[in-house]
Design a protein around this motif. Structure first.
Motif, short mmCIF file in Angstrom:
data_model
loop_
_atom_site.label_atom_id
_atom_site.label_comp_id
_atom_site.label_asym_id
_atom_site.label_seq_id
_atom_site.Cartn_x
_atom_site.Cartn_y
_atom_site.Cartn_z
N VAL A 13 34.72 -31.16 46.02
CA VAL A 13 34.80 -32.23 45.04
C VAL A 13 33.51 -32.35 44.07
O VAL A 13 32.77 -31.92 44.48
N VAL A 14 34.08 -32.71 42.84
CA VAL A 14 32.94 -32.79 42.08
C VAL A 14 32.78 -34.29 41.33
O VAL A 14 33.84 -34.95 41.18
N ARG A 15 31.64 -34.81 41.29
CA ARG A 15 30.99 -36.06 40.81
C ARG A 15 30.26 -35.98 39.85
O ARG A 15 29.25 -35.15 39.79
N CYS A 16 30.48 -36.61 38.60
CA CYS A 16 29.76 -36.74 37.47
C CYS A 16 28.99 -37.85 37.26
O CYS A 16 29.99 -38.85 37.07
N MET A 34 36.75 -35.53 32.43
CA MET A 34 37.26 -35.14 33.74
C MET A 34 38.60 -36.14 33.80
O MET A 34 38.81 -37.15 33.20
N GLY A 39 42.47 -33.71 39.21
CA GLY A 39 41.21 -33.08 39.48
C GLY A 39 40.78 -31.93 38.63
O GLY A 39 40.07 -31.18 39.16
N VAL A 41 38.33 -30.80 35.52
CA VAL A 41 37.04 -30.83 34.91
C VAL A 41 37.19 -29.85 33.57
O VAL A 41 37.33 -28.67 33.77
N VAL A 61 38.14 -35.15 41.75
CA VAL A 61 36.91 -35.36 40.69
C VAL A 61 36.54 -36.72 40.72
O VAL A 61 37.55 -37.56 40.79
N ASP A 63 34.68 -39.45 38.53
CA ASP A 63 33.74 -39.54 37.03
C ASP A 63 32.78 -40.60 37.10
O ASP A 63 32.78 -41.37 38.37
#
Ligand code: ADP
Ligand code: MG
Length: 350
Positions: A13-16, A34, A39, A41, A61, A63
């Motif tokens: 998973v990606v977190r910004c 995002m 999901g 990016v 993802v 945001d």
């Protein structure tokens, strides 16, 4: 209950995080977009504005509007549930310094909605225990740091001591003489976290070190014992789930920060663990490597089971949104993208 032998991919998973005050004041541009639903990016190269945006897709993802609760529910909770059931689980945060790894893992104590994955896991484990019947639980906690390829026991009385790694065919790789506390409540395990964090800060000051350059691993072991109806105490079914909560050192290259001398040596050693992690991931996913270089660093030896082994693993890749971090953000996205292809074979430990 049958143990599952299916292989499953590492969840990525990606977190910004949002733009910082300073970044806003400088009029920095957000180059990351995002789509939480799909999901996806996308990222824009600020030096080549006409170039097409690069696209990546992940399991989930998060945001800059996502809450700590949403990140816990989406990335932490499934692994914690699995650990309570008797699986091994690992959650690790990867990314450049200042992108929100510690915010995601620890967060702030107050207000409660600012708590990160580690304290949320504490509540979750003890809620699950309080809500269950007919089972006995034993919960243990340990906390260590890897700095300059030395392992420090953050709960030891003597903080100058360094720990060795050992390996047996039965238990795999473990830290010799690591302090482990049995904890009976959220308050007790929170206390363990705070003692360790304090030792980490004191140690960093004494060593003139920067804590963003060390890796930390908080481990919760949940042992469940259940006597089934009609069976005797001696036939109790024992399950052990081990949960590793890992806050990695910053992934930035030392070139950018202009490190020299001791700092460069230190950066090289940190990069030894992080580049070994990258090499392990590459070897696992290229499908050709016979040899996976787990032994190249302390971190990869300790996380061996989490990467290609008997563990359910989630990687949280943390990003900064600003234009001046384009190179680092691209590098984190590529790293995370490769990790999606790692296959593990988790099973319940009985
Ligand atoms: P890292 O551990 O990756 O070096 P930190 O977790 O220390 O980064 O985050 C750097 C700063 O940004 C901290 O002040 C933190 O509170 C803030 N921050 C990080 N992520 C978020 C977020 N999602 N929302 C709000 N603030 C954040
Ligand atoms: Mg940090």
């Amino acid at each position: 209950t049958m143990s599952s032998k299916r292989s499953e991919a590492v969840q990525v998973v990606v977190r910004c995080r949002p733009l910082f005050g300073k970044e806003l004041a400088e009029g920095r541009q957000r180059i990351v977009d995002m789509d939480v639903k799909s999901g996806q990016v996308t990222i824009k190269n600020p030096k080549a504005p006409d170039e097409e945006r690069k696209k990546f897709t992940f399991d989930k993802v998060f945001d800059w509007n996502c809450t700590q609760r949403e990140v816990y529910e989406g990335a932490g909770k499934p692994i914690v549930d699995a650990a309570i059931e008797g699986y091994n689980g690992t959650v690790f945060c990867y990314g450049q310094t200042g992108t929100g790894k510690t915010h995601s893992m620890e967060g702030k104590d107050e207000p409660p909605e600012m708590r990160g994955i580690i304290p949320s896991a504490f509540n979750h484990v003890f809620d699950a225990i309080d809500g269950s019947e007919g089972k006995d639980y034993l919960v243990r906690a340990s906390f260590l740091e890897i700095y300059n390829e030395d392992i420090r026991d953050l709960l030891a009385k003597d903080q100058s001591k360094k720990c060795d790694l050992k390996e047996t065919p039965d238990t795999g790789v473990y830290v010799k003489d690591l302090t482990t506390f049995v904890v009976k409540s959220v308050a007790e395990i929170n206390n363990v976290l705070h003692v360790g964090k304090k030792n980490r800060t004191v140690g960093a000051t004494l060593m003139n070190a920067d804590s963003s350059r060390s890796h930390s691993i908080f481990t919760i072991t949940v042992e469940t014992s259940e006597v089934l109806e009609g069976e005797s105490e001696e036939d109790a079914h024992i399950r052990v789930g081990k949960l590793n909560l890992v806050d990695l050192a910053g992934s930035e290259r030392q070139g950018k920060t202009g490190a020299t001398g001791d700092r460069l040596k230190e950066a090289t050693k940190i990069n030894m663990s992080l580049s070994a992690l990258g090499n392990v991931i590459s070897a696992l996913v290229d499908g050709k490597s016979q040899h996976i270089p787990y032994r190249d660093s302390k971190l990869t030896r300790l996380l061996q089971d989490s990467l290609g082994g008997n563990t359910k693993t989630v990687m949280v890749a943390n990003l900064g949104p600003a234009d001046y971090n384009f190179d680092e953000t691209m590098s984190t996205l590529r790293y995370a993208n490769r990790a999606k292809n790692i296959k593990n074979k988790p099973k319940i430990n009985e």
